[in-house]
Write a protein that holds these residues in place. Structure first.
Motif, PDB file in Angstrom:
ATOM      1  N   LYS A   1      42.627 111.265 102.313  1.00 19.23           N
ATOM      2  CA  LYS A   1      41.534 110.540 101.687  1.00 19.23           C
ATOM      3  C   LYS A   1      40.565 110.077 102.751  1.00 19.23           C
ATOM      4  CE  LYS A   1      44.080 108.449  97.824  1.00 19.23           C
ATOM      5  NZ  LYS A   1      44.505 107.162  97.231  1.00 19.23           N
ATOM      6  N   PRO A   2      39.264 110.122 102.536  1.00 14.99           N
ATOM      7  CA  PRO A   2      38.625 110.799 101.399  1.00 14.99           C
ATOM      8  C   PRO A   2      38.628 112.309 101.606  1.00 14.99           C
ATOM      9  CG  PRO A   2      36.968 110.007 102.905  1.00 14.99           C
ATOM     10  CD  PRO A   2      38.286 109.569 103.490  1.00 14.99           C
TER      11      PRO A   2
ATOM     12  N   ARG B   1      35.884 114.074 101.231  1.00 11.08           N
ATOM     13  CA  ARG B   1      34.614 114.293 101.910  1.00 11.08           C
ATOM     14  C   ARG B   1      33.837 112.987 101.930  1.00 11.08           C
ATOM     15  NH1 ARG B   1      31.522 118.642 100.304  1.00 11.08           N
ATOM     16  NH2 ARG B   1      33.407 119.782  99.777  1.00 11.08           N
ATOM     17  N   ASP B   2      32.926 112.882 102.880  1.00 11.83           N
ATOM     18  CA  ASP B   2      32.071 111.704 102.947  1.00 11.83           C
ATOM     19  C   ASP B   2      30.813 112.041 103.728  1.00 11.83           C
ATOM     20  OD1 ASP B   2      33.018 108.181 103.343  1.00 11.83           O
ATOM     21  OD2 ASP B   2      31.174 109.112 102.614  1.00 11.83           O
TER      22      ASP B   2
ATOM     23  N   CYS C   1      28.096 109.935 106.012  1.00 14.00           N
ATOM     24  CA  CYS C   1      28.001 108.650 106.698  1.00 14.00           C
ATOM     25  C   CYS C   1      26.736 108.580 107.545  1.00 14.00           C
ATOM     26  CB  CYS C   1      29.221 108.434 107.586  1.00 14.00           C
ATOM     27  SG  CYS C   1      30.792 108.433 106.696  1.00 14.00           S
TER      28      CYS C   1
ATOM     29  N   LEU D   1      34.360 105.692 110.131  1.00 11.12           N
ATOM     30  CA  LEU D   1      35.068 106.145 108.940  1.00 11.12           C
ATOM     31  C   LEU D   1      36.557 106.258 109.254  1.00 11.12           C
ATOM     32  CD1 LEU D   1      34.951 107.323 106.005  1.00 11.12           C
ATOM     33  CD2 LEU D   1      34.953 109.588 107.089  1.00 11.12           C
TER      34      LEU D   1
ATOM     35  N   ILE E   1      40.087 107.842 108.002  1.00 14.67           N
ATOM     36  CA  ILE E   1      40.666 108.899 107.186  1.00 14.67           C
ATOM     37  C   ILE E   1      42.164 108.643 107.072  1.00 14.67           C
ATOM     38  CG2 ILE E   1      41.049 111.388 107.011  1.00 14.67           C
ATOM     39  CD1 ILE E   1      38.583 111.693 108.895  1.00 14.67           C
TER      40      ILE E   1
ATOM     41  N   THR F   1      39.397 116.502 105.486  1.00 15.97           N
ATOM     42  CA  THR F   1      38.317 115.584 105.124  1.00 15.97           C
ATOM     43  C   THR F   1      37.036 116.140 105.724  1.00 15.97           C
ATOM     44  OG1 THR F   1      39.744 113.624 105.048  1.00 15.97           O
ATOM     45  CG2 THR F   1      37.386 113.265 105.433  1.00 15.97           C
TER      46      THR F   1
ATOM     47  N   LEU G   1      33.466 115.677 106.803  1.00 15.28           N
ATOM     48  CA  LEU G   1      32.595 114.569 107.202  1.00 15.28           C
ATOM     49  C   LEU G   1      31.230 115.099 107.613  1.00 15.28           C
ATOM     50  CD1 LEU G   1      31.977 111.647 108.081  1.00 15.28           C
ATOM     51  CD2 LEU G   1      33.091 112.172 110.261  1.00 15.28           C
TER      52      LEU G   1
END
Lengths: 114, 116
Positions: free
Chosen positions: B7-8, B10-11, B13, B19, B21, B111, B113
């Motif tokens: 989690k997450p 994807r993000d 920022c 961030l 993870i 994830t 990013l």
């Protein structure tokens, strides 16, 4: 230091045709060899592995690979590809020394055409 | 084998932010790893995170930039600190369940990013 070479950056194959992806490694000790597949937007899935014994190993999804010590190769093959095989394929090597890192090749992107 | 979630997934920022993870495994494992996969590239090991000890970082990666926690045998976090666009990558965690002596690793979904 150990290294893995995947000479083909991108391969295009017609659906139903056979496939061979090349992998060469450089390592002084007994290698443990892996093939992983990464579908778009996904993590890595283990296709097959070689540790010892029979040099032709069978994996999931109809894939097989042959370890050839004399050629330092571990090529991945499939007799008939499906459109769902389109993905990125990574060869990786580690060794029989404890805590040895997994070293990845640069990957081969496979495109399937109708 | 092991089932791994991250989690997450994807993000997106902003530059200068951080961030964290998360990586969760469905069984207890000693060895966990964090990798970075830059766009169009292969996987590069960031660090090895073993429970009960400090993470071991690979050359080119430092704890101030990528702090890692490993509070128990099923969970780990990786923080990407003070992000810049160059940190845009897929970050993957993996585990070695220790079921075989062959350093076999299983990977999470990653994830993705993006840093603007």
């Amino acid at each position: 230091a150990q290294s893995v070479t995947q000479p083909d950056i991108h391969i295009t194959v017609s659906e139903g045709a056979s496939l061979e992806l090349r992998c060469n490694y450089s390592y002084g000790a007994t290698p443990y060899l892996f093939w992983y597949v990464q579908s778009p937007g996904q993590g890595l899935q283990l296709l097959l592995k070689y540790f010892s014994g029979d040099t032709l190993v069978q994996g999931i999804k109809g894939f097989e690979a042959e370890f050839k010590r004399s050629q330092s190769s571990f090529n991945l093959r499939k007799p008939s590809v499906h459109w769902s095989d389109a993905a990125e394929y990574f060869c990786a090597v580690t060794s029989n020394f404890g805590n040895e890192k997994l070293t990845f090749g640069t990957g081969t992107r496979l495109t399937i055409i109708p | 084998s092991a089932v791994i979630s991250q989690k997450p997934s994807r993000d997106i920022c902003q530059r200068g932010t951080s961030l964290t993870i998360q990586c969760q495994v469905d069984s207890q494992v000693t060895m966990m790893f964090w990798y970075r996969q830059q766009p169009g590239q292969s996987l590069t090991l960031i660090a090895t995170a073993n429970q009960g000890s400090e993470a071991t970082y690979e050359s080119g990666f430092v704890i101030d930039k990528f702090p890692i926690s490993r509070p128990n045998l099923t969970f780990s976090t990786l923080t990407v600190s003070n992000m810049s666009p160059e940190d845009s990558s897929i970050y993957l965690c993996s585990v070695d369940p220790g079921e075989s002596p062959y350093n076999e690793q299983f990977f999470g979904p990653g994830t993705r990013l993006t840093v603007l």
